[in-house]
Design an enzyme around this catalytic site. Structure first.
Site, short mmCIF file in Angstrom:
data_model
loop_
_atom_site.label_atom_id
_atom_site.label_comp_id
_atom_site.label_asym_id
_atom_site.label_seq_id
_atom_site.Cartn_x
_atom_site.Cartn_y
_atom_site.Cartn_z
CD GLU A 139 48.85 45.16 40.70
OE1 GLU A 139 49.12 45.65 39.58
OE2 GLU A 139 48.57 43.95 40.86
CE LYS B 293 45.92 41.87 39.25
NZ LYS B 293 47.36 42.29 39.11
CB CYS C 288 46.86 45.41 37.41
SG CYS C 288 48.22 45.13 36.26
#
Lengths: 263, 263
Positions: B50, B118, B152
């Site tokens: 990330e 995300k 994540c």
């Protein structure tokens, strides 16, 4: 045969029983003996496996052993719950308006039984015997502890656990019959703690031990905590395991892992 | 620093890199070196963590280092992908119409980049920097392997992985930045394999190593298989790990674990 970490609010015990297929009286006697023994240890809730009254592998005999919620077996166990103060969650074959369900009952003394009907039947064996239940996520209370119920394959779907957590469940009780297959040990050892962690709930997974003419069972019953730790775990043989289930002891985990808030 | 079980269709490597916060040129150089080294090993896809270009903990500097999808950094890496034949998935700070996203890009030679933004930002640090993306489950193809992307915290929600599996993903690629916190080792070691098992997909979880001025990272990058096994796992330091990702090798697991069909 009792083990487990203790130190909290409400003692919960799991019966990893070797049920006798088709022997209703024998299986009830096993459950009653466990309830009496656990009553002496201060246990508030006992959880027995899936189809504990008939035995999971009893096959067509299950049709004859099925009972309605107000049938004699559940009445008898509820009466023992009233006398001992020990609540019971167990799997049983439920007959309702001529339809058979693979159900779990919560019995707590004089209170009316609360039922969960398995929504995700597993394999041809179950689908030949039972109709699937309709999902109705809800919780029951036991001395303030909010409990949701699932059965076996149900808990392997994260979609079934989440609504119970969102309904406020502290503990998800799962009577199960986990056959010895590839993946079964992974389900017991890895998936059950992850279900607890990802929902910040306790998960109590009560399996059968031993074998009948159709299945061998993996055992490995456990009580997993919101932080993913395992408070108590059985081996593969008949056992009782217990732990104190205390949501307040995991307040730090719940504060750090904000899955329900962030979803 | 290469390890991992091999024996299948498409070699995938993960960079567990120690990014230099704010040092775009240095981080690009690290990624380019990994792509070149993996090209010599026959790797088809490299996955970096990330915010690999800026460093995860670069703070406000991330605003200045953010680039659009057609910006110079991604163009440069896509050009190296074209020359080496190695596709790249990496996390980067994306600027789009004045808005900052925490994004992952799939770069495969001359093909247009594909982006995942995300959707589940983690904590105050990320929420101060980025806007959340809108979920758009879809897959990209790499030599016939269908790949979904998450970043994540996204993967910690089973609700985010399921739609990718239902869209046909074989592999879910997850650039991540897992800080050293209680629960992090559980996420890396238990949750990632469970996400693979419950969806019968591969999960490639590529973390940072080391520390910057804001965070220490847990490492423990891994490639998990549909049967819940781990094909390759890093320790806590900088590393590259790799495995052959071959859906056909797990046909038996997919046949036995029919979660997507039974849901």
């Amino acid at each position: 045969m009792t083990s487990g970490t203790e130190g909290g609010a409400l003692r919960v015990a799991l019966m990893q029983m070797q049920a006798m297929p088709g022997n209703l009286a024998g299986n009830i006697a096993q459950i009653e003996a466990a309830m009496r023994a656990e009553a002496r240890l201060g246990t508030r809730l006992v959880i027995a496996p899936e189809l504990a009254l008939s035995g999971y592998g009893a096959g067509d005999a299950i049709r004859d052993l099925a009972e309605p919620v107000d049938g004699p077996s559940l009445q008898r166990l509820a009466e023992l719950s009233r006398r001992t103060g020990v609540a019971l969650i167990l799997g049983f074959a439920e007959r309702a308006e001529g339809i058979l369900y693979n159900s779990a009952a919560f019995l707590d003394g004089a209170a009316p039984p609360v039922i969960h009907r398995k929504t995700h039947l597993y394999g041809d064996y179950e689908r030949a015997l039972f109709a699937p239940g309709t999902p109705r996520p809800g919780t029951v209370q036991c001395d303030g502890l909010r409990i949701g119920m699932l059965i076996c394959y149900d808990v392997e779907f994260p979609e079934n656990v989440r609504p119970l957590a969102q309904a406020g469940a502290d503990l998800v009780a799962v009577p199960t019959a986990l056959p010895c297959l590839p993946g079964s040990e992974f389900i017991a050892r890895s998936m059950i703690p992850v279900r607890a962690f990802e929902n910040q709930v306790f998960v109590a997974y009560a399996d059968h031990a031993g074998a009948d003419s159709r299945f061998s069972y993996a055992g490995l019953s456990s009580i997993a905590a919101p932080d993913g730790g395992v408070l108590a775990r059985a081996g593969t043989g008949p056992a009782r395991i217990a732990a104190r289930v205390d949501p307040a002891a995991f307040a730090a985990s719940r504060a750090a892992n904000t899955y329900l808030r962030d979803l």
